[in-house]
Design an enzyme around this catalytic site. Structure first.
Site, PDB file in Angstrom:
ATOM      1  N   TYR A   1       3.986  -9.115   3.343  1.00  0.00           N
ATOM      2  CA  TYR A   1       3.760  -8.858   1.923  1.00  0.00           C
ATOM      3  C   TYR A   1       3.817 -10.153   1.113  1.00  0.00           C
ATOM      4  O   TYR A   1       4.720 -10.976   1.261  1.00  0.00           O
ATOM      5  CB  TYR A   1       4.791  -7.875   1.374  1.00  0.00           C
ATOM      6  CG  TYR A   1       4.592  -6.476   1.907  1.00  0.00           C
ATOM      7  CD1 TYR A   1       3.366  -5.827   1.768  1.00  0.00           C
ATOM      8  CD2 TYR A   1       5.629  -5.807   2.560  1.00  0.00           C
ATOM      9  CE1 TYR A   1       3.174  -4.543   2.268  1.00  0.00           C
ATOM     10  CE2 TYR A   1       5.443  -4.525   3.051  1.00  0.00           C
ATOM     11  CZ  TYR A   1       4.215  -3.908   2.907  1.00  0.00           C
ATOM     12  OH  TYR A   1       4.028  -2.641   3.409  1.00  0.00           O
TER      13      TYR A   1
ATOM     14  N   GLU B   1      -7.834  -2.882   5.369  1.00  0.00           N
ATOM     15  CA  GLU B   1      -6.562  -2.595   6.027  1.00  0.00           C
ATOM     16  C   GLU B   1      -6.615  -3.183   7.431  1.00  0.00           C
ATOM     17  O   GLU B   1      -7.446  -2.772   8.248  1.00  0.00           O
ATOM     18  CB  GLU B   1      -6.319  -1.092   6.087  1.00  0.00           C
ATOM     19  CG  GLU B   1      -6.262  -0.441   4.708  1.00  0.00           C
ATOM     20  CD  GLU B   1      -6.200   1.073   4.784  1.00  0.00           C
ATOM     21  OE1 GLU B   1      -5.093   1.624   4.614  1.00  0.00           O
ATOM     22  OE2 GLU B   1      -7.253   1.698   5.026  1.00  0.00           O
TER      23      GLU B   1
ATOM     24  N   ASN C   1      -2.568  -4.801   3.878  1.00  0.00           N
ATOM     25  CA  ASN C   1      -3.568  -4.303   2.940  1.00  0.00           C
ATOM     26  C   ASN C   1      -4.042  -5.416   2.024  1.00  0.00           C
ATOM     27  O   ASN C   1      -3.221  -6.121   1.408  1.00  0.00           O
ATOM     28  CB  ASN C   1      -2.982  -3.163   2.106  1.00  0.00           C
ATOM     29  CG  ASN C   1      -2.514  -2.011   2.974  1.00  0.00           C
ATOM     30  OD1 ASN C   1      -3.247  -1.550   3.850  1.00  0.00           O
ATOM     31  ND2 ASN C   1      -1.288  -1.560   2.761  1.00  0.00           N
TER      32      ASN C   1
ATOM     33  N   THR D   1      -0.385  -1.559   8.609  1.00  0.00           N
ATOM     34  CA  THR D   1      -1.487  -2.439   8.234  1.00  0.00           C
ATOM     35  C   THR D   1      -1.072  -3.416   7.142  1.00  0.00           C
ATOM     36  O   THR D   1      -0.182  -3.137   6.328  1.00  0.00           O
ATOM     37  CB  THR D   1      -2.698  -1.634   7.724  1.00  0.00           C
ATOM     38  OG1 THR D   1      -2.307  -0.855   6.585  1.00  0.00           O
ATOM     39  CG2 THR D   1      -3.253  -0.725   8.806  1.00  0.00           C
TER      40      THR D   1
ATOM     41  N   ILE E   1      -2.585  -5.611  12.951  1.00  0.00           N
ATOM     42  CA  ILE E   1      -2.478  -6.742  13.869  1.00  0.00           C
ATOM     43  C   ILE E   1      -1.962  -6.220  15.207  1.00  0.00           C
ATOM     44  O   ILE E   1      -0.911  -5.579  15.278  1.00  0.00           O
ATOM     45  CB  ILE E   1      -1.547  -7.828  13.310  1.00  0.00           C
ATOM     46  CG1 ILE E   1      -2.002  -8.244  11.905  1.00  0.00           C
ATOM     47  CG2 ILE E   1      -1.524  -9.036  14.237  1.00  0.00           C
ATOM     48  CD1 ILE E   1      -1.106  -9.263  11.236  1.00  0.00           C
TER      49      ILE E   1
ATOM     50  N   PHE F   1     -12.152  12.500   8.980  1.00  0.00           N
ATOM     51  CA  PHE F   1     -11.684  13.295  10.117  1.00  0.00           C
ATOM     52  C   PHE F   1     -11.045  14.595   9.640  1.00  0.00           C
ATOM     53  O   PHE F   1     -10.430  14.655   8.565  1.00  0.00           O
ATOM     54  CB  PHE F   1     -10.705  12.482  10.958  1.00  0.00           C
ATOM     55  CG  PHE F   1     -11.360  11.335  11.670  1.00  0.00           C
ATOM     56  CD1 PHE F   1     -11.895  11.491  12.943  1.00  0.00           C
ATOM     57  CD2 PHE F   1     -11.496  10.099  11.042  1.00  0.00           C
ATOM     58  CE1 PHE F   1     -12.534  10.434  13.589  1.00  0.00           C
ATOM     59  CE2 PHE F   1     -12.125   9.047  11.671  1.00  0.00           C
ATOM     60  CZ  PHE F   1     -12.657   9.208  12.951  1.00  0.00           C
TER      61      PHE F   1
ATOM     62  N   GLY G   1       0.835  -1.191   0.000  1.00  0.00           N
ATOM     63  CA  GLY G   1       0.000   0.000   0.000  1.00  0.00           C
ATOM     64  C   GLY G   1       0.864   1.233   0.000  1.00  0.00           C
ATOM     65  O   GLY G   1       2.037   1.196  -0.397  1.00  0.00           O
TER      66      GLY G   1
END
Length: 334
Positions: free
Chosen positions: A281, A270, A225, A223, A273, A299, A212
């Site tokens: 990846y 996304e 992705n 994240t 963990i 936001f 990402g």
């Protein structure tokens, strides 16, 4: 206990066999007892059919398998109409294996099959080509050109070949039968708990981790992705999830949506963990949806987003800790 949980011990070779149909069935699936249908989701109603299939297979000492079709007939007849597939083929095979079946037999749904009449479907496909030793279907199963074949027709025609047919009654959820449509509607409103109750297990998605923009790292929330199929209409929002990586299951929090604070781009899952450091990846992972946290929001600042992500992570920890205390619904990942 759900009806689908009351199943006899599996008669199943190792490993589970996924067979896409040309030629003769492999020896592990010879003369199978088959459950016929699309089985999208393999929900509690489908699991009642699976249980009956395993029971009949055990009595006849034959392997138990699902006979299904790709693409889904709805996609064949309406290729331009979106259709949210709950269990793409690899996921369907994974769930079928967990349910104790010997294999998944997949036939191409093409123009020739669509034009096959109900009698030829039984005589040529089920008897001559697949040499089935038993058949199990749901109460609403129809087949053949124009859906002319009914369960009653199937019973009568198969009896001419000495093949038993079991027709399974619907499984209810309150006043309504459990259905793939009901599961889709639950996921479309983000109600993953209701979807899990209908399925009899927590719904999960399988995908490869892709590169990402690595924005999550700069926010303190790296994240994994994943791109879900374009037909997925899961509600955009934040979820408590569990992710299986190489057979190991981790707690996580996930965002599914278009990232309105940043680019409002294509939908992306996304997954952050919790308490994990590592490079995922290129790995195939399963993401199981445990609980809904909130809808997707835009936001005013990155700081406001990070503060909300902190709250989301805390909410995910609470939901996942609570889920770990319960035995139901089942988990089919890891």
């Amino acid at each position: 206990m759900h009806m689908a949980d009351q199943v006899p011990p599996a008669i199943r070779p190792t490993p589970f066999v996924l067979w896409r149909g040309a030629g003769t069935l492999p020896a592990a699936l010879a003369r199978p007892v088959v459950a016929i249908g699309n089985f999208d989701g393999l929900h509690r109603g489908h699991q009642a059919v699976v249980a009956a299939t395993r029971s009949l297979a055990a009595s006849r000492e034959r392997p138990a398998a699902i006979l299904t079709f790709e693409p889904h007939p709805r996609r064949f007849f309406g290729p331009d109409r979106p259709h949210f597939c709950l269990t793409p083929l690899p996921v369907k095979a994974a769930v079928a294996a967990r349910l104790g079946l010997s294999g998944l037999i997949v036939l191409d749904f093409d123009a020739a099959l669509a034009a096959t009449d109900a009698g030829a479907f039984v005589d040529d496909l089920l008897v001559r080509r697949l040499d089935v030793s038993g058949i199990v279907v749901g109460h609403d199963f129809h087949f053949g050109k124009g859906r002319e074949g009914s369960p009653a027709f199937l019973k009568e025609r198969a009896a001419q070949h000495g093949i038993p047919v079991t027709v399974v009654a619907p499984v209810g959820d309150g006043d309504e039968p459990v259905s793939s449509t009901a599961v889709r509607r639950a996921l479309e409103r983000g109600d993953v708990a209701a979807a899990a109750d209908l399925l009899g297990y927590r719904w999960f998605a399988r995908a490869d981790v892709r590169h990402g923009d690595k924005r999550g790292r700069t926010l303190g929330y790296p994240t994994a992705n994943l791109r879900l199929p374009d037909d997925c209409t899961l509600r955009h929002g934040i979820y408590a999830v569990r992710i299986a990586v190489a057979g190991v299951v981790h707690d996580a929090v996930a965002s599914f949506g278009r990232r309105p604070t940043f680019d409002n781009g294509a939908p992306l899952l996304e997954v952050h963990i919790l308490d994990f450091v590592g490079d995922l990846y290129g790995q195939a992972v399963d993401v199981e949806f445990v609980g809904w946290i909130r809808g997707e929001e835009r936001f005013a600042s990155v700081e406001a987003l990070v503060a909300q992500m902190d709250r989301d992570s805390a909410a995910a920890r609470r939901l996942l800790a609570d889920a770990a205390m319960r035995r139901e619904p089942r988990s089919f990942i890891g």
